[in-house]
Enzyme design. Structure first.
Site, PDB file in Angstrom:
ATOM      1  N   TYR A  27      35.669  49.926  45.042  1.00  0.00           N
ATOM      2  CA  TYR A  27      34.942  48.658  45.157  1.00  0.00           C
ATOM      3  C   TYR A  27      34.154  48.513  46.461  1.00  0.00           C
ATOM      4  O   TYR A  27      33.530  47.480  46.691  1.00  0.00           O
ATOM      5  CB  TYR A  27      35.924  47.495  45.006  1.00  0.00           C
ATOM      6  CG  TYR A  27      36.588  47.502  43.649  1.00  0.00           C
ATOM      7  CD1 TYR A  27      35.913  47.056  42.520  1.00  0.00           C
ATOM      8  CD2 TYR A  27      37.880  47.996  43.494  1.00  0.00           C
ATOM      9  CE1 TYR A  27      36.501  47.075  41.266  1.00  0.00           C
ATOM     10  CE2 TYR A  27      38.489  48.023  42.249  1.00  0.00           C
ATOM     11  CZ  TYR A  27      37.796  47.565  41.136  1.00  0.00           C
ATOM     12  OH  TYR A  27      38.384  47.604  39.901  1.00  0.00           O
ATOM     13  N   HIS A  30      30.872  41.971  44.813  1.00  0.00           N
ATOM     14  CA  HIS A  30      32.070  41.132  44.807  1.00  0.00           C
ATOM     15  C   HIS A  30      32.851  41.242  46.117  1.00  0.00           C
ATOM     16  O   HIS A  30      33.718  40.415  46.383  1.00  0.00           O
ATOM     17  CB  HIS A  30      32.963  41.559  43.643  1.00  0.00           C
ATOM     18  CG  HIS A  30      33.499  40.434  42.817  1.00  0.00           C
ATOM     19  ND1 HIS A  30      33.006  39.134  42.846  1.00  0.00           N
ATOM     20  CD2 HIS A  30      34.507  40.402  41.897  1.00  0.00           C
ATOM     21  CE1 HIS A  30      33.677  38.385  41.997  1.00  0.00           C
ATOM     22  NE2 HIS A  30      34.590  39.115  41.414  1.00  0.00           N
ATOM     23  N   PHE A  33      43.936  42.014  43.396  1.00  0.00           N
ATOM     24  CA  PHE A  33      42.573  42.005  42.910  1.00  0.00           C
ATOM     25  C   PHE A  33      42.032  40.579  43.001  1.00  0.00           C
ATOM     26  O   PHE A  33      42.769  39.619  43.180  1.00  0.00           O
ATOM     27  CB  PHE A  33      42.500  42.572  41.487  1.00  0.00           C
ATOM     28  CG  PHE A  33      42.613  44.065  41.478  1.00  0.00           C
ATOM     29  CD1 PHE A  33      41.506  44.860  41.729  1.00  0.00           C
ATOM     30  CD2 PHE A  33      43.840  44.672  41.273  1.00  0.00           C
ATOM     31  CE1 PHE A  33      41.606  46.241  41.762  1.00  0.00           C
ATOM     32  CE2 PHE A  33      43.952  46.063  41.299  1.00  0.00           C
ATOM     33  CZ  PHE A  33      42.835  46.843  41.548  1.00  0.00           C
ATOM     34  N   ASN A  61      40.988  38.232  41.111  1.00  0.00           N
ATOM     35  CA  ASN A  61      41.489  37.134  40.296  1.00  0.00           C
ATOM     36  C   ASN A  61      42.834  36.594  40.756  1.00  0.00           C
ATOM     37  O   ASN A  61      43.234  35.508  40.347  1.00  0.00           O
ATOM     38  CB  ASN A  61      41.593  37.569  38.830  1.00  0.00           C
ATOM     39  CG  ASN A  61      40.237  37.842  38.217  1.00  0.00           C
ATOM     40  OD1 ASN A  61      39.207  37.667  38.850  1.00  0.00           O
ATOM     41  ND2 ASN A  61      40.237  38.287  36.983  1.00  0.00           N
ATOM     42  N   ASP A 118      31.431  35.823  47.381  1.00  0.00           N
ATOM     43  CA  ASP A 118      30.126  36.022  46.773  1.00  0.00           C
ATOM     44  C   ASP A 118      29.771  34.822  45.900  1.00  0.00           C
ATOM     45  O   ASP A 118      30.655  34.139  45.389  1.00  0.00           O
ATOM     46  CB  ASP A 118      30.118  37.305  45.939  1.00  0.00           C
ATOM     47  CG  ASP A 118      31.158  37.271  44.819  1.00  0.00           C
ATOM     48  OD1 ASP A 118      32.359  37.173  45.137  1.00  0.00           O
ATOM     49  OD2 ASP A 118      30.769  37.326  43.640  1.00  0.00           O
ATOM     50  N   ASN A 145      36.785  33.317  39.746  1.00  0.00           N
ATOM     51  CA  ASN A 145      38.229  33.430  39.544  1.00  0.00           C
ATOM     52  C   ASN A 145      39.008  33.550  40.843  1.00  0.00           C
ATOM     53  O   ASN A 145      40.160  33.112  40.920  1.00  0.00           O
ATOM     54  CB  ASN A 145      38.540  34.612  38.618  1.00  0.00           C
ATOM     55  CG  ASN A 145      38.083  34.356  37.206  1.00  0.00           C
ATOM     56  OD1 ASN A 145      38.067  33.214  36.739  1.00  0.00           O
ATOM     57  ND2 ASN A 145      37.684  35.400  36.511  1.00  0.00           N
TER      58      ASN A 145
END
Length: 196
Positions: free
Chosen positions: A15, A20, A74, A76, A101, A122
């Site tokens: 990532y 994100h 993560f 969420n 973001d 989320n």
């Protein structure tokens, strides 16, 4: 009073440089300015760099305690990191700053605000649930909507093209400046300077 700045993102090399993860980038920049490294406190789902911040700047003796946080969950589940840390260190929600973001802002734009809903994000929804309130502060970094019919998830999890990374680094630096300004000058003054 202790401040907690949580940069939201997803952990792991997959990532790095994704849209994100701009919150992680801001957290990394703040830790770099403070000359501090991230460690993983036992029992917490986060990496934390601890420093101080005041009128003389970040990482300078004096001022208020500052926790710079990158969740190890993560996106969420970001609240699983932020909520317990805020509780353990007795950080009031109005001293929690979440950096994330924002699809609804053009790339390069920054908006600072207090409170609000999750707006479909989320990570924010999770933080709100674990803090028990939406009354925390937000630093929103624009990443823009995806072009054409591209899915939002593909856009936020897509890597920033190499040709755009220099501009992103400038935005990340401005966002880190904005975080410092919120703490040292107050939200209103920071909004006047950085909201665009």
């Amino acid at each position: 009073m202790t401040w907690l700045v949580a940069g939201l993102g997803n952990p792991g090399p997959r990532y790095v440089w994704t849209r994100h993860n701009v919150g992680f980038m801001v957290a990394d920049e703040l830790a770099r300015r403070a000359g501090e490294r991230f460690t993983a406190p036992r029992g917490m789902h986060a990496e934390v760099a601890t420093t101080r911040i005041g009128a003389a700047g970040i990482g300078v003796p004096g001022g208020e305690a500052l926790l710079i946080v990158k969740p190890r969950t993560f996106m969420n589940d970001s609240g699983r990191a932020v909520g317990p840390l805020a509780e353990y260190h007795r950080v009031a929600p109005d001293h929690v700053i979440v950096v994330h973001d924002e699809l609804d802002l053009d790339p390069g734009r920054i908006r600072l605000k207090a409170g609000g809903g999750g707006n479909g994000h989320n990570g924010l929804r999770s933080v709100r649930a674990h803090l028990g309130t939406g009354g925390f502060l937000r630093v929103r970094l624009g990443i823009g909507r995806p072009p054409g019919h591209r899915a939002g998830a593909d856009h936020v999890l897509g890597r920033v093209p190499r040709g755009e990374r220099e501009d992103l680094a400038v935005t990340v630096g401005r966002a880190a400046d904005a975080v410092e300004a919120i703490i040292t000058a107050g939200l209103g003054a920071a909004q006047n300077r950085y909201n665009d």
